[in-house]
Design an enzyme around this catalytic site. Structure first.
Site, PDB file in Angstrom:
ATOM      1  N   GLY A   1      -7.172   4.064   2.633  1.00 37.36           N
ATOM      2  CA  GLY A   1      -8.422   4.798   3.489  1.00 37.36           C
ATOM      3  C   GLY A   1      -9.751   4.125   2.998  1.00 37.36           C
ATOM      4  O   GLY A   1     -10.673   4.032   4.188  1.00 37.36           O
TER       5      GLY A   1
ATOM      6  N   GLY B   1      -6.857   7.331   0.326  1.00 40.10           N
ATOM      7  CA  GLY B   1      -6.712   8.842   0.748  1.00 40.10           C
ATOM      8  C   GLY B   1      -6.540   9.725  -0.521  1.00 40.10           C
ATOM      9  O   GLY B   1      -5.802   9.037  -1.421  1.00 40.10           O
TER      10      GLY B   1
ATOM     11  N   ASP C   1      -1.477   1.846   7.448  1.00 41.70           N
ATOM     12  CA  ASP C   1      -2.190   2.770   8.454  1.00 41.70           C
ATOM     13  C   ASP C   1      -3.819   2.476   8.517  1.00 41.70           C
ATOM     14  O   ASP C   1      -4.107   1.272   8.365  1.00 41.70           O
ATOM     15  CB  ASP C   1      -2.172   4.368   8.058  1.00 41.70           C
TER      16      ASP C   1
ATOM     17  N   GLU D   1       0.240   1.344   1.060  1.00 36.66           N
ATOM     18  CA  GLU D   1       1.058   2.552   1.636  1.00 36.66           C
ATOM     19  C   GLU D   1       2.274   2.363   1.807  1.00 36.66           C
ATOM     20  O   GLU D   1       3.054   3.349   1.586  1.00 36.66           O
ATOM     21  CB  GLU D   1       0.295   2.747   2.936  1.00 36.66           C
TER      22      GLU D   1
END
Length: 311
Positions: free
Chosen positions: A145, A97, A176, A168
């Site tokens: 991501g 991300g 996630d 993460e």
């Protein structure tokens, strides 16, 4: 005198209009080149290209909002038989991300973080439930991501340039993009190990770990993509057949030892505990160089998580 002047004036106006048209085309061209994601309908399928190579194709909210509706449209389109997603630039599929954008939004007290994660997870779910064959070409860096955009799809193709990790926890966030679903389903306690340490898997090991479904030499990806798109009304079995043929032909690093294999016994024993504290204690009691290295990493992350709220 009046007529030549009028002619010269009209000529200037005409030149101005031509210049305006040229500038407009240039702006459109620049806009196209700067598009964060390219969505193309080619042959029998739709192709999604993550197009931020300078930022390792980091996933932004704008990209998510373009990919999701197009994915759903192609899923319902009777003339679209498969979906391919890839990254531009050759260095990364998607490095994760856009943390920089999230940080800047937080400083500006904007709600970008909540919007991005909510819509990203909705997209991850759409990929997992997609009724059309979904092929992710995870060539290069694939983290966070980027894992969410690939691992939930039906087919994931790794190359010798693939670099997988779930980093993460290093910033105080849980693994996630559905990490809680796919990581525990890997062999033994490998998923727990990858989740808690952010350990990086490279090349063929991404396939051997079960994260990728196939392994193909990076130089063959373009030909593979064209062959998939040239199929006539393909089924999932047809797509799988093409991928299997390329996978079977790849000999690169075939005899190379699995990087995590020599440590699997330690991973299974140390990471089988029900708490992070017990895992750290298990690593301490093991005392091997591998265990000590992972223990230091896990302790650092535990301090981060205890001292900071997830972003």
């Amino acid at each position: 005198m009046g007529q030549p002047y009028a002619w010269r004036l009209l000529s200037r106006v005409s030149s101005f209009r031509r210049a305006s048209v040229i500038l407009q085309h240039l702006r459109m061209s620049m806009h196209t080149e700067a598009a964060e994601v390219l969505l193309e309908r080619r042959g029998c399928g739709g192709v999604i290209t993550l197009n931020r190579p300078k930022f390792l194709n980091a996933l932004s909210l704008n990209m998510i909002r373009q990919i999701y509706p197009q994915l759903k449209t192609w899923e319902q389109d009777p003339d679209t038989f498969l979906i391919i997603i890839k990254g531009a630039g050759g260095k990364a599929f998607c490095a994760g991300g856009d943390i920089k954008a999230l940080s800047e939004a937080k400083k500006a007290r904007q709600n970008l973080t909540q919007d991005l994660f909510r819509e990203e997870y909705i997209l991850n779910n759409a990929i997992a439930s997609c009724q059309k064959p979904y092929v992710a070409l995870i060539d290069g860096i694939t983290m966070g991501g980027g894992v969410g955009l690939s691992v939930h799809g039906q087919f994931r193709v790794a190359t010798e340039r693939s670099l997988f990790a779930m980093p993460e926890t290093g910033i105080g966030l849980f693994p996630d993009v559905g990490g809680g679903y796919f990581l525990p389903r890997l062999q033994g306690k490998l998923g727990y190990f990858l989740a808690l340490t952010g350990y990086r898997l490279k090349g063929r090991d991404v396939h051997r770990a079960g994260i990728a479904t196939h392994f193909v030499d990076s130089e063959k990806l373009r030909v593979l993509e064209e062959e998939l798109l040239a199929l006539k009304s393909p089924s999932a079995e047809d797509v799988a057949g093409v991928l299997e043929s390329y996978h079977a032909k790849s000999k690169m690093d075939q005899d190379k030892s699995i990087i995590f294999e020599e440590h699997m016994d330690k991973i299974n024993s140390c990471f089988s505990a029900n708490t992070v504290e017990q895992i750290i204690e298990n690593l301490r009691q093991d005392g091997s160089p591998f265990a000590i290295e992972q223990m230091k990493f896990s302790l650092t992350k535990t301090r981060l998580q205890n001292g900071n709220q997830p972003i």
